[in-house]
Design a protein around this motif. Structure first.
Motif, mmCIF file in Angstrom:
data_model
loop_
_atom_site.group_PDB
_atom_site.id
_atom_site.type_symbol
_atom_site.label_atom_id
_atom_site.label_comp_id
_atom_site.label_asym_id
_atom_site.label_seq_id
_atom_site.Cartn_x
_atom_site.Cartn_y
_atom_site.Cartn_z
ATOM 1 N N VAL A 229 0.910 25.898 -4.259
ATOM 2 C CA VAL A 229 -0.014 25.666 -3.154
ATOM 3 C C VAL A 229 0.201 24.232 -2.652
ATOM 4 O O VAL A 229 -0.053 23.268 -3.363
ATOM 5 C CB VAL A 229 -1.474 25.876 -3.605
ATOM 6 N N MET A 230 0.730 24.112 -1.452
ATOM 7 C CA MET A 230 1.024 22.809 -0.870
ATOM 8 C C MET A 230 -0.257 22.144 -0.374
ATOM 9 O O MET A 230 -1.190 22.844 -0.014
ATOM 10 C CB MET A 230 1.975 22.974 0.317
ATOM 11 N N ASP B 162 -1.477 25.472 -8.664
ATOM 12 C CA ASP B 162 -2.268 24.613 -7.765
ATOM 13 C C ASP B 162 -2.673 23.342 -8.504
ATOM 14 O O ASP B 162 -2.556 23.256 -9.728
ATOM 15 C CB ASP B 162 -3.497 25.370 -7.251
ATOM 16 N N ASP B 163 -3.127 22.363 -7.732
ATOM 17 C CA ASP B 163 -3.518 21.095 -8.338
ATOM 18 C C ASP B 163 -4.885 21.182 -9.018
ATOM 19 O O ASP B 163 -5.017 20.868 -10.185
ATOM 20 C CB ASP B 163 -3.475 19.956 -7.300
HETATM 21 MG MG MG Z 1 -4.662 22.021 -2.697
#
Ligand code: MG
Ligand code: IMP
Length: 173
Positions: free
Chosen positions: A37-38, A94-95
């Motif tokens: 997820v960028m 994801d982060d």
């Molecule tokens: Mg994000």
């Protein structure tokens, strides 16, 4: 505003290695597509797939929902995954898992595309009440609700390049 380092570069790299070895054994003998997820997860995804040390297919997805430090609560997919996902095993990287709205929307999107399985790997899980009932299959660190930057995470585009993670705090006094 000031930055208070909370997770060191060494601790991040050590934990990413641990996650990679769990993922490697969980997906042994199966094909694997990693969808990052960028832009927040880009450093994490690169380090993770290098430590996976197995063949992996990578794609990117982009979802907007944040402005500054507050969510507007409406995730929107900006760059739908282009490869055919039907019958494939997908790991979404994801982060941060915060409200869960972003990952909830992405998982819905992936299931619509007929994936065989979809799991979630996040660097950080916030201990907050989630708006969407999402859990991370793999999670690096748990945080309280604080807003953090570094190692890919940004505050309005800044601080992604920090090799460590820091909490953003108001100036004293
Ligand atoms: Mg994000
Ligand atoms: P959720 O939909 O609320 O779970 O939002 C997750 C997304 O919000 C993450 O992928 C981040 O891009 C962003 N986000 C949430 N918390 C933070 C933070 O503390 N720092 C930077 N970005 C964050």
């Amino acid at each position: 505003m000031q930055l208070r380092p909370i997770i060191s570069e060494d601790d991040i790299q050590h934990r990413v290695s641990e996650l990679a070895s769990r993922i490697r054994s969980d997906y042994a003998g199966r094909d694997l597509i990693v969808i990052a997820v960028m832009k927040g997860s880009m450093f994490f995804m690169v380090d993770l797939i290098r430590k996976l040390d197995r063949p992996v297919c990578v794609d990117l997805i982009s979802v907007t929902s944040y402005r500054g430090t507050a969510s507007n609560g409406r995730p929107e997919i900006q760059m739908p995954v282009t490869i055919d996902l039907r019958g494939r095993h997908v790991l979404v990287v994801d982060d941060v898992l915060d409200t869960g709205l972003t990952l909830g929307h992405i998982l819905w999107h992936l299931r619509e595309r007929g994936v065989a399985s979809a799991r979630v790997c996040v660097l950080l899980t916030k201990k907050v009440l989630r708006a969407a009932d999402i859990h991370a299959d793999y999670s690096g660190f748990e945080l309280d609700g604080e807003f953090v930057v570094g190692y890919g995470l940004d505050l309005d585009g800044a601080y992604r390049d920090l090799p460590y993670i820091a909490a953003v705090e108001p100036d004293e006094g």
